[in-house]
Motif scaffolding. Structure first.
Motif, short mmCIF file in Angstrom:
data_model
loop_
_atom_site.label_atom_id
_atom_site.label_comp_id
_atom_site.label_asym_id
_atom_site.label_seq_id
_atom_site.Cartn_x
_atom_site.Cartn_y
_atom_site.Cartn_z
N ILE A 4 0.81 -1.21 0.00
CA ILE A 4 0.00 0.00 0.00
C ILE A 4 0.85 1.27 0.00
O ILE A 4 0.32 2.36 -0.12
CB ILE A 4 -1.00 0.03 1.18
CG1 ILE A 4 -0.28 -0.05 2.51
CG2 ILE A 4 -2.03 -1.06 1.03
CD1 ILE A 4 -1.18 0.21 3.69
N GLY A 5 2.15 1.11 0.16
CA GLY A 5 3.02 2.27 0.12
C GLY A 5 4.47 1.88 0.02
O GLY A 5 4.87 0.81 0.47
N SER A 6 5.25 2.74 -0.60
CA SER A 6 6.69 2.52 -0.72
C SER A 6 7.35 3.88 -0.80
O SER A 6 6.85 4.79 -1.47
CB SER A 6 6.99 1.70 -1.97
OG SER A 6 8.37 1.43 -2.04
N LYS A 7 8.46 4.01 -0.08
CA LYS A 7 9.14 5.30 -0.06
C LYS A 7 10.64 5.05 0.06
O LYS A 7 11.08 4.23 0.86
CB LYS A 7 8.64 6.11 1.12
CG LYS A 7 9.25 7.48 1.23
CD LYS A 7 8.61 8.27 2.33
CE LYS A 7 9.02 9.72 2.20
NZ LYS A 7 8.13 10.61 2.89
N ARG A 8 11.40 5.74 -0.74
CA ARG A 8 12.85 5.72 -0.63
C ARG A 8 13.25 6.98 0.13
O ARG A 8 12.99 8.10 -0.32
CB ARG A 8 13.50 5.70 -2.01
CG ARG A 8 14.99 5.87 -2.00
CD ARG A 8 15.68 4.62 -1.49
NE ARG A 8 17.09 4.90 -1.26
CZ ARG A 8 17.81 4.37 -0.30
NH1 ARG A 8 17.26 3.50 0.51
NH2 ARG A 8 19.06 4.67 -0.14
N THR A 9 13.81 6.79 1.34
CA THR A 9 14.28 7.93 2.12
C THR A 9 15.78 8.10 1.84
O THR A 9 16.37 7.35 1.07
CB THR A 9 14.05 7.72 3.62
OG1 THR A 9 14.96 6.72 4.11
CG2 THR A 9 12.61 7.28 3.90
N ASN A 10 16.39 9.05 2.50
CA ASN A 10 17.84 9.25 2.35
C ASN A 10 18.64 8.09 2.94
O ASN A 10 19.82 7.96 2.67
CB ASN A 10 18.28 10.55 3.02
CG ASN A 10 17.75 11.77 2.31
OD1 ASN A 10 17.49 11.74 1.11
ND2 ASN A 10 17.58 12.85 3.03
N GLN A 12 17.03 4.62 3.65
CA GLN A 12 16.51 3.26 3.49
C GLN A 12 15.28 3.25 2.59
O GLN A 12 14.72 4.29 2.28
CB GLN A 12 16.14 2.69 4.86
CG GLN A 12 15.07 3.50 5.58
CD GLN A 12 15.00 3.20 7.05
OE1 GLN A 12 15.27 2.09 7.46
NE2 GLN A 12 14.64 4.18 7.85
N ASN A 13 14.90 2.04 2.20
CA ASN A 13 13.63 1.83 1.52
C ASN A 13 12.61 1.44 2.57
O ASN A 13 12.86 0.53 3.37
CB ASN A 13 13.74 0.70 0.49
CG ASN A 13 14.54 1.10 -0.72
OD1 ASN A 13 14.34 2.17 -1.27
ND2 ASN A 13 15.44 0.24 -1.13
N VAL A 14 11.49 2.12 2.59
CA VAL A 14 10.42 1.82 3.54
C VAL A 14 9.21 1.36 2.73
O VAL A 14 8.75 2.07 1.84
CB VAL A 14 10.05 3.06 4.39
CG1 VAL A 14 8.93 2.74 5.36
CG2 VAL A 14 11.28 3.58 5.13
N ASP A 15 8.73 0.16 3.04
CA ASP A 15 7.58 -0.42 2.35
C ASP A 15 6.51 -0.77 3.37
O ASP A 15 6.82 -1.25 4.46
CB ASP A 15 7.97 -1.67 1.59
CG ASP A 15 9.04 -1.39 0.54
OD1 ASP A 15 8.77 -0.55 -0.33
OD2 ASP A 15 10.13 -2.00 0.61
N VAL A 16 5.26 -0.51 3.00
CA VAL A 16 4.13 -0.84 3.87
C VAL A 16 3.20 -1.77 3.10
O VAL A 16 2.83 -1.49 1.96
CB VAL A 16 3.38 0.43 4.32
CG1 VAL A 16 2.22 0.07 5.22
CG2 VAL A 16 4.33 1.40 5.01
N ALA A 120 13.37 11.18 8.86
CA ALA A 120 12.01 11.71 8.91
C ALA A 120 11.08 10.93 7.97
O ALA A 120 9.88 10.83 8.22
CB ALA A 120 12.00 13.19 8.54
N GLY A 121 11.63 10.36 6.91
CA GLY A 121 10.83 9.56 5.99
C GLY A 121 10.24 8.32 6.64
O GLY A 121 9.11 7.92 6.33
N MET A 122 10.97 7.71 7.54
CA MET A 122 10.47 6.54 8.28
C MET A 122 9.31 6.95 9.18
O MET A 122 8.28 6.28 9.23
CB MET A 122 11.58 5.90 9.12
CG MET A 122 11.09 4.85 10.09
SD MET A 122 10.35 3.42 9.33
CE MET A 122 11.77 2.38 9.20
N VAL A 123 9.45 8.06 9.85
CA VAL A 123 8.37 8.55 10.73
C VAL A 123 7.13 8.84 9.90
O VAL A 123 6.02 8.44 10.27
CB VAL A 123 8.82 9.81 11.50
CG1 VAL A 123 7.69 10.38 12.32
CG2 VAL A 123 10.03 9.49 12.40
N GLN A 124 7.30 9.48 8.76
CA GLN A 124 6.15 9.80 7.91
C GLN A 124 5.50 8.55 7.35
O GLN A 124 4.27 8.45 7.30
CB GLN A 124 6.57 10.74 6.77
CG GLN A 124 5.39 11.30 6.00
CD GLN A 124 4.45 12.10 6.90
OE1 GLN A 124 4.89 12.95 7.66
NE2 GLN A 124 3.17 11.82 6.80
N ALA A 125 6.29 7.58 6.95
CA ALA A 125 5.73 6.32 6.43
C ALA A 125 4.94 5.59 7.50
O ALA A 125 3.88 5.03 7.22
CB ALA A 125 6.85 5.42 5.91
#
Length: 128
Positions: A4-10, A12-16, A120-125
């Motif tokens: 349902i979500g994927s984000k590349r932060t500075n 790591q890759n965060v996937d939900v 901050a990308g992990m917190v937002q994810a």
């Protein structure tokens, strides 16, 4: 399991992902629970039918929305209870998904808790 979500932060890759627990939940029950025009057992008790969400960091599961409480309780509460009068100020280094913070805030003596997270990308994810 459905992503349902994927984000590349500075950092790591965060996937939900989300998934129904096959022995306890059904797609039929989930679909009935999100109906807006119905008033039935499913819509009145929709929390029973919501899918479990999983947060992965670089392919490693970090937390889930159902069932990770025991891990974080065992991580946090022994240290909190070892303090003679209970800690008033607590710092968390890391802990982007917020589960450690949730457990610390259950302690009645805590007045201030500061979480320091470089990503901050992990917190937002985790919030999304």
């Amino acid at each position: 399991m459905r992503q349902i979500g994927s984000k590349r932060t500075n950092f790591q890759n965060v996937d939900v992902y989300e998934a129904l627990i096959s022995r306890q939940q059904s797609l039929h029950g989930y679909e009935k629970s999100i109906e807006t025009s119905a008033d039935n057992y499913y819509t009145q008790n929709n929390f029973f039918f919501q899918p479990n969400r999983f947060l992965f960091s670089d392919g490693v599961m970090q937390s889930s929305s159902l069932g990770d409480e025991a891990y974080y309780e065992a991580l946090v509460h022994p240290a909190m209870l070892a303090h003679e009068i209970g800690p008033k100020r607590v710092a968390i280094i890391g802990g982007g998904e917020g589960a450690t913070l949730r457990e610390i805030l259950r302690q009645k003596t805590v007045e201030v808790c500061t979480m320091i997270e470089i990503d901050a990308g992990m917190v937002q994810a985790a919030r999304d």
